[in-house]
Motif scaffolding. Structure first.
Motif, PDB file in Angstrom:
ATOM      1  N   TRP A 662       0.792  -1.195  -0.083  1.00  0.00           N
ATOM      2  CA  TRP A 662       0.055   0.190   0.092  1.00  0.00           C
ATOM      3  C   TRP A 662       1.028   1.408   0.004  1.00  0.00           C
ATOM      4  CZ3 TRP A 662      -1.519   3.670   4.175  1.00  0.00           C
ATOM      5  CH2 TRP A 662      -0.836   3.606   5.202  1.00  0.00           C
ATOM      6  N   GLY A 663       0.525   2.399  -0.718  1.00  0.00           N
ATOM      7  CA  GLY A 663       0.884   3.561  -0.805  1.00  0.00           C
ATOM      8  C   GLY A 663       1.864   3.758  -1.932  1.00  0.00           C
ATOM      9  N   SER A 664       2.434   2.608  -2.494  1.00  0.00           N
ATOM     10  CA  SER A 664       3.285   2.781  -3.751  1.00  0.00           C
ATOM     11  C   SER A 664       2.755   3.357  -4.974  1.00  0.00           C
ATOM     12  CB  SER A 664       3.680   1.467  -3.851  1.00  0.00           C
ATOM     13  OG  SER A 664       2.695   0.455  -4.337  1.00  0.00           O
ATOM     14  N   TRP A 665       3.550   4.160  -5.721  1.00  0.00           N
ATOM     15  CA  TRP A 665       2.859   4.684  -6.725  1.00  0.00           C
ATOM     16  C   TRP A 665       3.456   3.576  -7.937  1.00  0.00           C
ATOM     17  CZ3 TRP A 665      -0.448   8.683  -6.399  1.00  0.00           C
ATOM     18  CH2 TRP A 665      -0.244   9.348  -5.509  1.00  0.00           C
ATOM     19  N   THR A 666       2.414   3.351  -8.942  1.00  0.00           N
ATOM     20  CA  THR A 666       2.656   2.641  -9.864  1.00  0.00           C
ATOM     21  C   THR A 666       2.249   3.244 -11.387  1.00  0.00           C
ATOM     22  OG1 THR A 666       0.809   1.468  -9.555  1.00  0.00           O
ATOM     23  CG2 THR A 666       2.746   0.252  -8.850  1.00  0.00           C
ATOM     24  N   PRO A 667       2.709   2.622 -12.390  1.00  0.00           N
ATOM     25  CA  PRO A 667       2.305   3.193 -13.958  1.00  0.00           C
ATOM     26  C   PRO A 667       0.889   3.539 -14.030  1.00  0.00           C
ATOM     27  CG  PRO A 667       4.029   1.580 -14.219  1.00  0.00           C
ATOM     28  CD  PRO A 667       3.758   1.523 -12.607  1.00  0.00           C
ATOM     29  N   HIS A 668       0.233   2.621 -13.366  1.00  0.00           N
ATOM     30  CA  HIS A 668      -1.210   2.621 -13.606  1.00  0.00           C
ATOM     31  C   HIS A 668      -1.774   1.936 -12.365  1.00  0.00           C
ATOM     32  CE1 HIS A 668      -5.365   3.406 -14.949  1.00  0.00           C
ATOM     33  NE2 HIS A 668      -4.881   3.313 -16.285  1.00  0.00           N
ATOM     34  N   LYS A 669      -3.068   1.857 -12.071  1.00  0.00           N
ATOM     35  CA  LYS A 669      -3.628   1.204 -11.009  1.00  0.00           C
ATOM     36  C   LYS A 669      -3.428  -0.459 -11.111  1.00  0.00           C
ATOM     37  CE  LYS A 669      -8.086   1.078 -12.848  1.00  0.00           C
ATOM     38  NZ  LYS A 669      -9.669   1.655 -12.703  1.00  0.00           N
ATOM     39  N   THR A 729       5.511 -11.521  -6.081  1.00  0.00           N
ATOM     40  CA  THR A 729       4.603 -10.585  -6.345  1.00  0.00           C
ATOM     41  C   THR A 729       5.217  -8.999  -6.413  1.00  0.00           C
ATOM     42  OG1 THR A 729       2.821 -11.891  -5.511  1.00  0.00           O
ATOM     43  CG2 THR A 729       2.245  -9.470  -5.526  1.00  0.00           C
ATOM     44  N   VAL A 730       6.022  -9.087  -5.098  1.00  0.00           N
ATOM     45  CA  VAL A 730       6.502  -7.615  -5.207  1.00  0.00           C
ATOM     46  C   VAL A 730       7.567  -7.463  -6.149  1.00  0.00           C
ATOM     47  CG1 VAL A 730       8.273  -6.407  -3.526  1.00  0.00           C
ATOM     48  CG2 VAL A 730       6.237  -7.646  -2.554  1.00  0.00           C
ATOM     49  N   ALA A 731       8.516  -8.536  -6.398  1.00  0.00           N
ATOM     50  CA  ALA A 731       9.477  -8.323  -7.469  1.00  0.00           C
ATOM     51  C   ALA A 731       8.694  -7.960  -8.698  1.00  0.00           C
ATOM     52  CB  ALA A 731      10.208  -9.553  -7.503  1.00  0.00           C
ATOM     53  N   PHE A 732       7.557  -8.572  -8.916  1.00  0.00           N
ATOM     54  CA  PHE A 732       6.689  -8.305 -10.510  1.00  0.00           C
ATOM     55  C   PHE A 732       6.272  -6.994 -10.389  1.00  0.00           C
ATOM     56  CE2 PHE A 732       2.585  -8.171 -12.477  1.00  0.00           C
ATOM     57  CZ  PHE A 732       2.920  -8.361 -13.706  1.00  0.00           C
ATOM     58  N   ILE A 733       5.812  -6.541  -9.265  1.00  0.00           N
ATOM     59  CA  ILE A 733       5.328  -5.091  -9.358  1.00  0.00           C
ATOM     60  C   ILE A 733       6.373  -4.182  -9.323  1.00  0.00           C
ATOM     61  CG2 ILE A 733       4.157  -3.318  -7.893  1.00  0.00           C
ATOM     62  CD1 ILE A 733       2.162  -5.624  -6.986  1.00  0.00           C
ATOM     63  N   GLN A 734       7.680  -4.253  -8.648  1.00  0.00           N
ATOM     64  CA  GLN A 734       8.767  -3.222  -8.827  1.00  0.00           C
ATOM     65  C   GLN A 734       9.157  -3.619 -10.211  1.00  0.00           C
ATOM     66  OE1 GLN A 734       9.829  -1.210  -7.088  1.00  0.00           O
ATOM     67  NE2 GLN A 734      11.766  -0.615  -8.034  1.00  0.00           N
ATOM     68  N   ALA A 770      15.908 -10.776  -5.816  1.00  0.00           N
ATOM     69  CA  ALA A 770      16.423  -9.878  -4.430  1.00  0.00           C
ATOM     70  C   ALA A 770      16.620  -8.275  -4.654  1.00  0.00           C
ATOM     71  CB  ALA A 770      17.482 -10.564  -4.016  1.00  0.00           C
ATOM     72  N   ARG A 771      17.214  -7.905  -5.880  1.00  0.00           N
ATOM     73  CA  ARG A 771      17.402  -6.511  -6.047  1.00  0.00           C
ATOM     74  C   ARG A 771      16.014  -5.923  -6.126  1.00  0.00           C
ATOM     75  NH1 ARG A 771      16.892  -2.867  -9.676  1.00  0.00           N
ATOM     76  NH2 ARG A 771      16.274  -3.858 -11.175  1.00  0.00           N
ATOM     77  N   LEU A 772      15.149  -6.436  -7.013  1.00  0.00           N
ATOM     78  CA  LEU A 772      13.670  -5.647  -7.140  1.00  0.00           C
ATOM     79  C   LEU A 772      13.027  -5.310  -5.924  1.00  0.00           C
ATOM     80  CD1 LEU A 772      12.581  -7.815 -10.290  1.00  0.00           C
ATOM     81  CD2 LEU A 772      12.861  -5.377 -10.365  1.00  0.00           C
ATOM     82  N   ILE A 773      13.202  -6.680  -4.985  1.00  0.00           N
ATOM     83  CA  ILE A 773      12.454  -6.219  -3.709  1.00  0.00           C
ATOM     84  C   ILE A 773      13.170  -5.436  -2.916  1.00  0.00           C
ATOM     85  CG2 ILE A 773      12.059  -7.858  -1.359  1.00  0.00           C
ATOM     86  CD1 ILE A 773      11.599 -10.217  -3.361  1.00  0.00           C
ATOM     87  N   ALA A 774      14.462  -5.392  -2.804  1.00  0.00           N
ATOM     88  CA  ALA A 774      14.957  -4.370  -1.992  1.00  0.00           C
ATOM     89  C   ALA A 774      14.706  -2.966  -2.556  1.00  0.00           C
ATOM     90  CB  ALA A 774      16.958  -4.638  -2.283  1.00  0.00           C
TER      91      ALA A 774
END
Lengths: 810, 109
Positions: A662-669, A729-734, A770-774
């Motif tokens: 939550w709170g993260s900005w992404t290219p679209h919703k 999931t986090v890595a995909f979103i990053q 791991a890099r993406l998650i960090a």
């Protein structure tokens, strides 16, 4: 009757020969293909993007095992040829002999190793094939320093790739400026400046004396006495034709294997093609003439008349962000004149060399869009006296046409070469388009135009547009808006590579024509900056659409809607009472249950927003971000808590994901869902990320859609544990945050980059995951907080600046 | 001209806007540069969108509802036969002043 054809070497030239043979007459030959490398043909021009990480080896394979099998080519890969016996017409491989009726030698070239002490130390490598590329990638993972000897095309591509992978790189070049065979001094200077901006050190007029080191290379010593420390030394000083087999077989060999215009050697049944040949005193290193040779050879083998002629070739450098073009002869000489255009501020340089009213050479740096047009004038020896005044401004300025980029392409004659690699001219492409090839993929498949190095992709797309008009939707090449000439992709790349860390830097460095963008580009620029530089750049509310600036959704009557977050769709009586109280207190006309498992209060006045937020905050609720291009909801079912079918704690996983994201900005919703079993009550299979729990773990699907388009998710991976489901999931979103175009939902982005590309980074490569998650966590250290709490403190900003109702009444 | 002080310029975000209430309806005050301000009716002629909530860029504003763009010097909409009323406004010693006479004239018109 079928003849036996043996080919030694599976490179780009022989690949094209085989392709042409099996397409024209599949039964003419029984083909045996030797290759010393343990693999088939791949697009060697694209090794530089592999080195820099923009592409993977799989992306550049031109002929896979299936292809060879399908065309019944006997492959002897990883096997060296020991010798050729022209008397018995036999080729002896390491694993046994094979006889031939016709033989093709396509052994290519070997890198030239300068004979200095230390050249054989471990850590000294050349740059020719995939093994070299992998060796460099491997070395770069350790970081450290690299010295590239040779500032030509190959050396600079190696240097840029290694720098991109994090090594400190020095290029040592013998001559006074870089790429002296393709560039003049001025263009060489601009190139040098651009490379230095990427942190690459350039030593021109540097002559290597020795490579020193105990067990492996440690440093390069120059003639000047200077010592450059080097964990890796790349020799890229040049190539020489690989002619050993031909010499041993008694064929005529000068610098290369001598061939006739039909690619025939001094033995009538032996042919040679590619970088190993010498024709009319000329050697060949670029791919365009090799493909010409391949065509001639294939036709000769099929008894059709054809002859190879040496043509001028044009050069482009495949280093992202360094745009250079050179063609023809640009040395200064008696009777030659120059037309030069310099714009140092924009890093643009163009020089045309003219002799007897003919263009004979062109060097361009920074803006190479007209390169092919100039190259056409050189090849056709066009009389340019009529257009001399405006020649340097390119085809768009000839005949008073406008500066529309399409008019430049429309003005090209039919025989203008578009794709230099494959020698495809405009007429061939236009014919293919008129014959039904309606998109880039189809043009590539039918003509091969832009299918090798890809730098002419833009031109091919423009031809599609010129030919098809409105029927063709220009895919990616559209600029963001009227404020600039850049595409979203270019902008993202430049923000990272230059690097640019403020809006002002973007407007100034990238030539924005407006003071501070517009409602189209500024929100995109704002997002790219905050996604790439979470610490240096902060989100700018004034570059946000009203909903994201006010943290509420504007309705058609100018009122707003307020949606508090309900983690995983779970709520309780206390929260519901607080929502009911707020609805009463602020006269909320409509209370609606949303599709994302929460409650929407519609019709709140702008002035009341900070107060209703403060009330909801008091009950422990925070913004649901129902307005943002960011994480919206994580929809869940009740899972193992209550459901007799549930296999995992889907509600718990949903809440964990929502609290993480939550709170993260992404290219679209971004909308997620977690279902506790394959009955899928949370409708996870149409979400941006949808997880289905099964007995054995979690099926993670991505890139679904249920809005403007309807699309089922694609399976990213299956993982056994909840922790891994959260990690992917986090890595995909990053990854989506780092690479997608602003306002592309994940399903559109995945369609562009390909699911395999995403899997390669998020699933298969654990370091990258791991890099993406960090990187995501770093960004969240700033953005994972409640904007309502923050804005409720600034209630006065939501009130009118002044009330003049009394003043005006006086 | 009858100048009315409506508040400190720093209360308007740079590249943003605030609205003021008048007897004839809301007026949006835009801040396009540190000391560069414009004022216009806070209602888009298209569907009545609140222009004070739009993205301010250059000397223009984009309506938040359907992206109509208005030049704040003239009030003219880009590519549409429509305009908004512009009111004289100025910054003096860090405060924003609007012309009360023009505001009043609108109701008379």
């Amino acid at each position: 009757m079928t003849q036996k054809l043996v080919i030694i070497g599976a490179g780009m030239a022989s690949g094209r020969v085989i392709e042409t043979l099996v397409e024209t007459d599949p039964d003419a030959f029984e083909i045996t293909l030797f290759n010393a490398e343990p693999r088939g043909n791949y697009n060697r021009i694209m090794l530089s993007p592999v080195l820099s990480g923009e592409k993977a080896y799989e992306d550049i394979i031109t002929h896979g095992d299936d292809w060879y099998a399908q065309h019944r080519v006997t492959c002897r890969f990883g096997e060296h040829v020991v010798r050729i016996d022209p008397e018995r017409k036999v080729v002896e491989g390491q694993n046994g002999p094979v006889s031939y009726d016709k033989l093709v030698i396509a052994t290519g070239s070997a890198p030239f190793i300068i004979p200095v002490p230390g050249k054989d130390l471990p850590g000294v490598i050349t740059y020719r094939d995939l093994d070299d590329t992998n060796a460099m990638i491997e070395a770069a993972t350790q970081g450290g320093t690299a010295v590239v000897i040779g500032g030509g095309l190959l050396g600079l591509e190696a240097a840029a790739g290694l720098a991109e992978r994090g090594m400190a790189v020095t290029v040592v070049h013998l001559m006074g400026h870089l790429m002296e065979r393709q560039l003049d001094e001025a263009a060489g200077y601009l190139l040098r400046k651009d490379l230095e901006k990427r942190g690459i050190t350039i030593r021109t007029q540097g002559s290597t004396k020795a490579i020193i080191g105990k067990d492996r290379a440690e440093a390069v010593v120059l003639e000047s006495g200077e010592t450059l420390s080097a964990d890796l030394v790349v020799m890229a000083v040049g190539i020489r034709p690989e002619t050993r087999l031909a010499t041993d077989a008694g064929l005529d060999v000068a610098r290369g294997i001598e061939v006739s215009a039909q690619m025939q050697t001094s033995d009538p049944d032996i042919f040679a093609v590619g970088e190993c040949v010498e024709f009319d005193g000329t050697l060949f290193g670029l791919v365009a003439p090799l493909y010409d040779q391949a065509r001639v050879l294939a036709r000769t083998l099929l008894n059709e008349p054809d002859a190879f002629v040496v043509k001028d070739t044009a050069t482009k450098l495949k280093v992202t962000g360094c745009d250079l073009f050179s063609a023809g002869d640009f040395a200064e000489a008696e009777g030659r004149e120059d037309i030069v255009l310099r714009d140092p501020g924009r890093g643009i340089y163009k020089r045309l060399v003219i002799e007897d009213d003919r263009l004979i050479g062109a060097v361009m740096y920074g803006d190479t869009a007209d390169g092919n047009w100039f190259f056409g004038l050189i090849k056709d020896e066009t009389d340019i006296s009529e257009m001399r005044e405006t020649l340097i401004f390119g085809p768009a300025y000839q005949g008073g046409a406008s500066a529309d980029p399409l008019s430049a392409v429309a003005a090209l004659p039919r025989d203008a070469e578009i794709c230099g690699c494959n020698g495809i001219c405009k007429g061939t492409i236009v014919d293919a388009i008129e014959g039904g090839a309606a998109d880039l993929g189809a043009v590539r498949a039918t003509t091969k135009a832009s299918a090798s190095c890809g730098t002419c992709t833009g031109l091919v797309e423009q031809l599609l547009q010129v030919t098809l008009g409105d029927d063709f939707q220009m895919p990616a090449a559209q600029p963001i808006c009227g404020c600039c000439d850049l595409t979203h992709e270019d902008l993202r790349r430049l923000i990272k590579s230059k690097p640019l860390k403020s809006q002002d830097a973007v407007w100034q460095e990238l030539g924005w024509t407006t003071r501070n963008g517009c409602h189209v580009c500024r929100p995109a620029v704002n997002f790219y900056l905050l996604a790439d530089w979470p610490l240096e750049y902060r989100d700018d509310p004034q570059s946000r659409f009203v909903n994201e600036r006010k943290h509420a959704n504007i309705q058609k009557d100018g009122t707003f809607s307020v949606v508090p977050r309900m983690w995983g769709g779970i709520t309780n009586p206390r929260e519901l009472r607080a929502i009911a109280d707020a609805a009463d207190k602020y006269n909320v006309p409509t209370v609606k249950v949303t599709g994302g498992q929460r409650i929407d209060l519609l019709g709140v006045k702008g002035e009341d927003l900070p107060h209703i937020w403060a009330d909801l905050n008091k009950a422990g609720m925070v913004s649901g971000h129902a307005y943002s291009k960011g994480l919206r909801t994580v929809k869940t079912c009740v899972g193992t808590d209550h459901c007799r079918f549930g296999t995992q704690d889907s509600t718990g996983l949903g809440i964990k994901l929502e609290q993480m994201l939550w709170g993260s900005w992404t290219p679209h919703k971004v909308k997620l869902a977690v279902s506790g079993c394959p009955r899928n009550c949370a409708e996870a299979t149409c979400k941006d990320v949808g997880i289905i729990c099964v007995d054995s773990g979690y099926q993670v699907g991505v890139a679904g859609a249920a809005g403007m388009d309807l699309k089922e998710t694609e399976r990213l991976c299956d993982v056994p544990t909840e922790a891994e489901a959260i990690a992917v999931t986090v890595a995909f979103i990053q990854l989506y945050r780092e690479t997608a175009k602003y306002l592309d939902r994940p399903y559109k982005w995945v369609a562009k980059v390909g699911l395999d590309w995403v899997k390669g980074r998020v699933v298969d490569n654990l370091d990258e995951r791991a890099r993406l998650i960090a990187a995501f966590e770093l960004s969240q250290s700033i953005y994972r907080k409640d904007p309502w709490a923050d804005h409720a403190k600034r209630a006065e900003a939501y009130q009118p600046l002044a009330d003049l109702t009394l003043e005006a009444a006086e | 001209m009858s100048w009315i002080d409506i508040g400190p310029v720093s209360d308007i975000p740079l590249r943003g806007a605030r609205k003021i209430k008048t007897a004839q309806g809301c007026v949006a005050v835009f801040r396009t540069g540190p000391d560069e301000v414009f004022a216009a009716t806070d209602s888009c002629p298209h569907k009545g969108g609140p222009l004070s909530e739009g993205i301010v860029h250059g000397q223009s504003v984009t309506c938040p509802l359907h992206n109509w763009v208005f030049d704040l010097n003239t009030g003219q909409a880009w590519g549409e036969d429509a305009s908004i009323t512009i009111f004289p406004v100025q910054v003096r010693e860090g405060r924003v002043w609007i012309d009360g006479a023009s505001l009043a004239a609108r109701s008379a018109a």
